[in-house]
Motif scaffolding. Structure first.
Motif, PDB file in Angstrom:
ATOM      1  N   ASP A   1      16.134 -14.789  -7.359  1.00 14.51           N
ATOM      2  CA  ASP A   1      16.589 -15.462  -5.830  1.00 14.51           C
ATOM      3  C   ASP A   1      16.011 -14.475  -4.694  1.00 14.51           C
ATOM      4  N   LEU A   2      16.179 -15.268  -3.467  1.00 12.72           N
ATOM      5  CA  LEU A   2      15.439 -14.543  -2.377  1.00 12.72           C
ATOM      6  C   LEU A   2      16.087 -13.156  -2.299  1.00 12.72           C
ATOM      7  N   HIS A   3      17.551 -13.183  -2.448  1.00 14.03           N
ATOM      8  CA  HIS A   3      18.297 -11.834  -2.342  1.00 14.03           C
ATOM      9  C   HIS A   3      17.556 -10.840  -3.185  1.00 14.03           C
ATOM     10  N   THR A   4      17.635 -10.896  -4.450  1.00 12.35           N
ATOM     11  CA  THR A   4      17.060 -10.033  -5.310  1.00 12.35           C
ATOM     12  C   THR A   4      15.632  -9.536  -4.931  1.00 12.35           C
ATOM     13  N   ARG A   5      14.867 -10.721  -4.701  1.00 14.52           N
ATOM     14  CA  ARG A   5      13.594 -10.273  -4.297  1.00 14.52           C
ATOM     15  C   ARG A   5      13.521  -9.420  -3.218  1.00 14.52           C
ATOM     16  N   GLY A   6      14.389  -9.421  -2.285  1.00 18.16           N
ATOM     17  CA  GLY A   6      14.264  -8.791  -1.221  1.00 18.16           C
ATOM     18  C   GLY A   6      14.816  -6.924  -1.490  1.00 18.16           C
ATOM     19  N   LYS A   7      15.572  -6.856  -2.704  1.00 14.55           N
ATOM     20  CA  LYS A   7      15.814  -5.703  -3.063  1.00 14.55           C
ATOM     21  C   LYS A   7      14.558  -4.817  -3.479  1.00 14.55           C
ATOM     22  N   PHE A   8      13.714  -5.583  -4.186  1.00 16.57           N
ATOM     23  CA  PHE A   8      12.249  -4.995  -4.720  1.00 16.57           C
ATOM     24  C   PHE A   8      11.284  -5.180  -3.580  1.00 16.57           C
ATOM     25  N   ASN A   9      11.409  -5.903  -2.602  1.00 13.07           N
ATOM     26  CA  ASN A   9      10.397  -5.975  -1.435  1.00 13.07           C
ATOM     27  C   ASN A   9      10.121  -4.563  -0.813  1.00 13.07           C
ATOM     28  N   LEU A  10       8.838  -4.274  -0.624  1.00 16.43           N
ATOM     29  CA  LEU A  10       8.545  -2.843  -0.258  1.00 16.43           C
ATOM     30  C   LEU A  10       7.756  -2.843   1.282  1.00 16.43           C
ATOM     31  N   SER A  11       8.345  -1.882   2.092  1.00 19.75           N
ATOM     32  CA  SER A  11       7.758  -1.657   3.352  1.00 19.75           C
ATOM     33  C   SER A  11       6.587  -0.959   3.266  1.00 19.75           C
ATOM     34  N   LYS A  12       5.600  -0.848   4.076  1.00 22.14           N
ATOM     35  CA  LYS A  12       4.542  -0.191   3.995  1.00 22.14           C
ATOM     36  C   LYS A  12       4.653   1.283   3.733  1.00 22.14           C
ATOM     37  N   SER A  13       5.565   1.933   4.039  1.00 19.25           N
ATOM     38  CA  SER A  13       6.011   3.396   3.998  1.00 19.25           C
ATOM     39  C   SER A  13       6.342   3.625   2.687  1.00 19.25           C
ATOM     40  N   GLN A  14       7.107   2.419   2.058  1.00 13.74           N
ATOM     41  CA  GLN A  14       7.388   2.609   0.628  1.00 13.74           C
ATOM     42  C   GLN A  14       6.076   2.402  -0.372  1.00 13.74           C
ATOM     43  N   LYS A  15       5.161   1.551   0.078  1.00 15.02           N
ATOM     44  CA  LYS A  15       3.843   1.203  -0.735  1.00 15.02           C
ATOM     45  C   LYS A  15       3.277   2.732  -0.807  1.00 15.02           C
ATOM     46  N   ILE A  16       3.125   3.209   0.181  1.00 10.71           N
ATOM     47  CA  ILE A  16       2.328   4.383   0.490  1.00 10.71           C
ATOM     48  C   ILE A  16       3.036   5.523  -0.232  1.00 10.71           C
ATOM     49  N   LYS A  17       4.206   5.626  -0.421  1.00 14.12           N
ATOM     50  CA  LYS A  17       5.004   6.499  -1.183  1.00 14.12           C
ATOM     51  C   LYS A  17       4.694   6.279  -2.794  1.00 14.12           C
ATOM     52  N   ILE A  18       4.566   5.072  -2.925  1.00 17.30           N
ATOM     53  CA  ILE A  18       4.279   4.901  -4.365  1.00 17.30           C
ATOM     54  C   ILE A  18       2.981   5.256  -4.725  1.00 17.30           C
ATOM     55  N   LEU A  19       2.071   5.077  -4.042  1.00 20.08           N
ATOM     56  CA  LEU A  19       0.417   5.183  -3.942  1.00 20.08           C
ATOM     57  C   LEU A  19       0.498   6.588  -4.195  1.00 20.08           C
ATOM     58  N   LYS A  20       1.064   7.499  -3.612  1.00 16.48           N
ATOM     59  CA  LYS A  20       0.777   8.786  -3.534  1.00 16.48           C
ATOM     60  C   LYS A  20       1.419   9.542  -4.705  1.00 16.48           C
ATOM     61  N   LYS A  21       2.817   8.746  -4.952  1.00 17.61           N
ATOM     62  CA  LYS A  21       3.424   9.199  -6.312  1.00 17.61           C
ATOM     63  C   LYS A  21       2.557   9.094  -7.579  1.00 17.61           C
ATOM     64  N   GLY A  22       1.933   7.851  -7.525  1.00 16.63           N
ATOM     65  CA  GLY A  22       1.088   7.430  -8.513  1.00 16.63           C
ATOM     66  C   GLY A  22      -0.179   8.457  -8.694  1.00 16.63           C
ATOM     67  N   LYS A  23      -0.679   8.749  -7.721  1.00 17.65           N
ATOM     68  CA  LYS A  23      -1.815   9.730  -7.724  1.00 17.65           C
ATOM     69  C   LYS A  23      -1.508  11.322  -8.268  1.00 17.65           C
ATOM     70  N   GLY A  24      -0.157  11.530  -7.954  1.00 17.15           N
ATOM     71  CA  GLY A  24       0.389  12.631  -8.320  1.00 17.15           C
ATOM     72  C   GLY A  24       0.851  12.575  -9.983  1.00 17.15           C
ATOM     73  N   LEU A  25       0.821  11.287 -10.442  1.00 16.16           N
ATOM     74  CA  LEU A  25       0.892  11.095 -11.972  1.00 16.16           C
ATOM     75  C   LEU A  25      -0.499  10.924 -12.752  1.00 16.16           C
ATOM     76  N   ASP A  26      -1.602  11.302 -11.879  1.00 17.48           N
ATOM     77  CA  ASP A  26      -3.065  11.176 -12.327  1.00 17.48           C
ATOM     78  C   ASP A  26      -3.464   9.757 -12.688  1.00 17.48           C
ATOM     79  N   ILE A  27      -2.683   8.791 -12.052  1.00 22.13           N
ATOM     80  CA  ILE A  27      -3.225   7.297 -11.989  1.00 22.13           C
ATOM     81  C   ILE A  27      -4.441   7.145 -11.008  1.00 22.13           C
ATOM     82  N   ASN A  28      -5.267   6.577 -11.322  1.00 22.58           N
ATOM     83  CA  ASN A  28      -6.804   6.554 -10.719  1.00 22.58           C
ATOM     84  C   ASN A  28      -6.453   5.265  -9.629  1.00 22.58           C
TER      85      ASN A  28
END
Length: 414
Positions: free
Chosen positions: A21-48
């Motif tokens: 539902d909308l509330h649950t999707r909101g929990k997993f929704n990402l702000s721009k800063s959260q997206k960038i954090k995921i990208l940087k952590k992914g890069k740190g895990l050698d994900i290209n």
């Protein structure tokens, strides 16, 4: 183990309106800063390569990884979602199944509003964010461009996007259908992002309302919209007063905290709030009897009257997707030969140079036609490439033999 399969360990992980539902999707929704954090952590895990597709309907991550668990961890650890909820409501697609899903999503076939054409713009924005962070390679670029191509063709060659096929259009149609004398109502639009701009355009176009006010944290962006559509612009500091005198509020912001609370709402007159935010930027309780809040899931129902007509074009859309998807998969199939072909070509050039050096040392001088020699190398590698493409069932065995005989350096030619 087949080291030449470029589609191995490619995953889509996500959560969407289909199960959450909308509330649950909101929990997993990402702000721009959260997206960038995921990208940087992914890069740190050698994900290209990583692409994050984050909309009001879904949050998804597309990436290569050792396992899908790696990507699920990135999402759960950098959002307000948790592993247990994802386990119950999320999904994982792998390899070809993942490619199928991305084509369906990008062309609007998997959207809450069938044929939603706003999704492709959101996908482009996601692509650009990953590219800015050096996490887009040739695979993801080719895939995204293929999905964009399919989306354009479906939009121009079918009528699947006719009717209410965007959140913005559905919001305005809901207002028109539910509010009497809408042209004389005080309408407040909060937010000037893509959905906000599209909603504003539809309001002006379909309601003939001259009492529309727009507010945004950045007044400069609001003024651009106000000038374009000849509507009133107010400073963000005036938001409380504007809310109090509004009959209709369209909320299209991306704020981290709720903007509308009980104490801001009018005491007597009726108020309709169209909430296009996720997570919701509204925090009010059931005591507000005169206020009606309509969210994204509610709006999806307005399209039912045109849904059956648009469903007729699904087979045409799928045919277009299949054609372009097959071209992409063929590209993947051919692309996996590239490292071996480059390595073979370089090995032949090395052997050529070694032979020339040996003859020069022996005879003192060597006369040869370098262009002719290079052409011969091109012909040999070209003939090898042709064999691989024409004999796909034997391709891996052939490449393994060449690798063993010539000791090819495949890793440095990927």
């Amino acid at each position: 183990m087949n080291i030449f399969n470029d589609l191995t360990n490619f995953y889509v992980i996500g959560i969407s309106y289909k199960n959450a539902d909308l509330h649950t999707r909101g929990k997993f929704n990402l702000s721009k800063s959260q997206k960038i954090k995921i990208l940087k952590k992914g890069k740190g895990l050698d994900i290209n390569e990583i692409l994050i597709n984050n909309t009001c309907n879904r949050t998804e991550i597309y990436s290569f990884a050792e396992s899908s668990r790696v990507i699920v961890n990135l999402l759960c650890e950098n959002s307000d979602g948790d592993h247990e909820t994802f386990k119950q409501l999320g999904y994982v697609f792998e390899n070809t199944e993942a490619i199928n899903h991305i084509f369906k999503v990008g062309t609007g076939l998997d959207s809450q509003i069938l044929g939603d054409f706003e999704i492709i713009g959101q996908l482009k924005n996601s692509f650009n964010l990953s590219k800015d962070n050096q996490l887009i390679g040739s695979f993801m670029e080719r895939l995204t461009n293929s999905v964009i191509q399919a989306s354009k063709r479906i939009k121009t060659e079918t009528k699947i996007s006719s009717g209410a096929t965007s959140v913005a259009y559905a919001a305005v149609q809901f207002i028109i259908n539910e509010v009497d004398n809408v042209s004389n109502k005080n309408v407040l639009l909060i937010g000037t992002g893509k959905i906000g701009r599209n909603t504003c355009e539809n309001l002006v176009k379909h309601t003939e309302n001259k009492k529309i006010t727009v507010i945004n944290r950045s007044k400069e962006k609001a003024e651009i919209l106000g000038h374009k559509f000849d509507i009133l612009v107010k400073d963000f500091s005036e938001i409380h007063g504007e809310i109090e005198k509004s009959d209709i509020i369209v909320l299209a912001t991306g704020a981290d905290e709720p903007l509308i609370h009980n104490n801001l709402l009018p005491k007597k007159q009726k108020l309709l709030i169209i909430d296009l935010t996720i997570p919701s930027n509204i925090d009010i309780d059931s005591s507000t009897k005169n206020v009606r809040v309509v969210n994204l899931d509610d709006l999806s129902k307005i399209t039912y009257n045109t849904l059956s007509e648009r469903k007729k074009y699904i087979p045409e859309a799928k045919k277009i997707i299949e054609e372009i998807q097959q071209e992409f998969l063929q590209w993947i199939h051919d692309r996996r030969y590239a490292p071996a072909l480059k390595a073979l070509k370089n090995k032949l050039i090395e052997q050529q140079n070694a032979e020339i050096g040996a003859r020069k040392r022996k005879n003192g001088v060597t006369i040869y036609d370098s262009s002719l020699s290079y052409d011969m190398i091109q012909k040999i590698t070209g003939q090898f490439a042709f064999y691989l493409k024409e004999n796909p069932t034997k391709a891996n065995d052939a490449m393994n033999i060449f690798n063993e005989v010539f000791q090819l350096d495949l890793q440095n030619h990927e």
